[in-house]
Design a protein around this motif. Structure first.
Motif, short mmCIF file in Angstrom:
data_model
loop_
_atom_site.label_atom_id
_atom_site.label_comp_id
_atom_site.label_asym_id
_atom_site.label_seq_id
_atom_site.Cartn_x
_atom_site.Cartn_y
_atom_site.Cartn_z
N LYS A 1 38.69 -98.30 25.06
CA LYS A 1 39.60 -99.32 25.59
C LYS A 1 39.60 -100.54 24.67
O LYS A 1 40.67 -101.06 24.32
CB LYS A 1 39.16 -99.73 27.00
N ARG A 2 38.43 -100.99 24.27
CA ARG A 2 38.32 -102.16 23.40
C ARG A 2 39.02 -101.90 22.06
O ARG A 2 39.71 -102.77 21.52
CB ARG A 2 36.84 -102.50 23.19
N PHE A 3 38.85 -100.68 21.51
CA PHE A 3 39.49 -100.31 20.26
C PHE A 3 41.00 -100.49 20.36
O PHE A 3 41.64 -101.08 19.47
CB PHE A 3 39.15 -98.86 19.92
N TYR A 4 41.59 -100.01 21.45
CA TYR A 4 43.05 -100.08 21.58
C TYR A 4 43.53 -101.50 21.91
O TYR A 4 44.58 -101.93 21.44
CB TYR A 4 43.53 -99.09 22.64
N VAL A 5 42.78 -102.22 22.71
CA VAL A 5 43.15 -103.60 23.02
C VAL A 5 43.15 -104.44 21.74
O VAL A 5 44.06 -105.26 21.52
CB VAL A 5 42.19 -104.19 24.07
N GLU A 6 42.17 -104.22 20.87
CA GLU A 6 42.10 -104.96 19.60
C GLU A 6 43.27 -104.64 18.69
O GLU A 6 43.58 -105.41 17.77
CB GLU A 6 40.78 -104.65 18.91
N ARG A 7 43.91 -103.52 18.92
CA ARG A 7 45.08 -103.13 18.12
C ARG A 7 46.39 -103.41 18.83
O ARG A 7 47.45 -102.92 18.45
CB ARG A 7 44.96 -101.65 17.73
N GLY A 8 46.31 -104.21 19.89
CA GLY A 8 47.51 -104.74 20.51
C GLY A 8 48.09 -103.95 21.66
O GLY A 8 49.19 -104.26 22.12
N LEU A 9 47.38 -102.94 22.18
CA LEU A 9 47.88 -102.21 23.34
C LEU A 9 47.46 -102.92 24.61
O LEU A 9 46.26 -103.02 24.91
CB LEU A 9 47.35 -100.77 23.35
N PRO A 10 48.41 -103.43 25.40
CA PRO A 10 48.05 -104.13 26.63
C PRO A 10 47.62 -103.15 27.72
O PRO A 10 48.15 -102.05 27.83
CB PRO A 10 49.34 -104.86 27.02
N VAL A 11 46.63 -103.56 28.51
CA VAL A 11 46.13 -102.74 29.61
C VAL A 11 47.03 -102.92 30.83
O VAL A 11 47.30 -104.04 31.25
CB VAL A 11 44.68 -103.11 29.95
#
Length: 221
Positions: free
Chosen positions: A128-138
């Motif tokens: 989750k952190r990996f994707y959030v850091e790449r701009g994917l909103p939760v």
């Protein structure tokens, strides 16, 4: 919102696989195939989920997939959460077809409301952190159990690997290639579990089709 216009499934014979996905599910716009003989065994760490409005739609998609060569992992049935089941296609991809409704509320259709790519990962919080850091909103998050990101037209969700395998009705054991590549405007990367992302951009219609580009390749959606 992050765009995931399609996912690419790696199969031995893309032409035959494309025919299956068009006939069984009608998802040719968002699911494409390309040739690969990459070694893989057991659970490949992901499942494709088709969310529909009512049980008769589940049954219709189940029926055409079985007729086209898929096998049943979990028969379609009522559950606490709704109605659905799980299939394995002839090329090793798991498909979950489900509705939150337990009763039909209209005529039989084959309309798919959502296509969701479910990734089974080693550490939900880390991925989750990996994707959030790449701009994917939760969009939704339930601790370390489940995360859904705001992406379209293909949605992205995370389960723990064992939970994802249990949900699909298979053993969590598996090695080798995932045999899936995610095409997105989020750029090119490889996540902590080895799932590959390729840059994709869509251009408007030519001859009645949308054309999507992944790297130098071109595919008609």
């Amino acid at each position: 919102m992050t765009s995931i216009p399609f996912v690419t499934l790696e199969v031995p014979d893309p032409t035959v696989a494309d025919d299956f996905y068009a006939t069984a599910f009608g998802v040719g716009t968002h699911v494409r195939a390309r040739a690969s003989q990459a070694p893989t065994t057991g659970f490949r760490g992901f499942a494709m989920s088709l969310v529909v409005s009512q049980p008769s739609t589940v049954d219709s998609l189940f029926g055409t997939a079985l007729d086209a060569g898929a096998t049943t992992l979990k028969p379609a049935t009522k559950g606490f959460w709704g109605y659905g089941g799980v299939l394995l296609d002839p090329y090793g991809t798991i498909w979950k077809i489900a509705s939150s409704s337990k009763k039909d509320t209209g005529p039989v259709t084959r309309q798919i409301d959502d296509i969701v790519l479910l990734l089974g990962v080693a550490d939900v919080a880390a991925t989750k952190r990996f994707y959030v850091e790449r701009g994917l909103p939760v969009a939704k998050s339930f601790g370390r159990k489940y995360v859904e990101f705001a992406a379209s037209p293909v949605k992205l969700a995370l389960y723990g690997r064992r939970t994802a395998a249990k949900d699909a009705g298979v053993s969590p054991d598996g090695t080798g290639s995932h045999r899936i590549v995610i095409g997105s405007d989020a750029g090119t990367s490889t996540d902590p579990d080895g799932f590959e992302w390729e840059a994709a951009s869509a251009s408007r219609e030519q001859h009645g089709h949308l054309i999507a580009h992944a790297g130098e390749a071109e595919v008609v959606l």
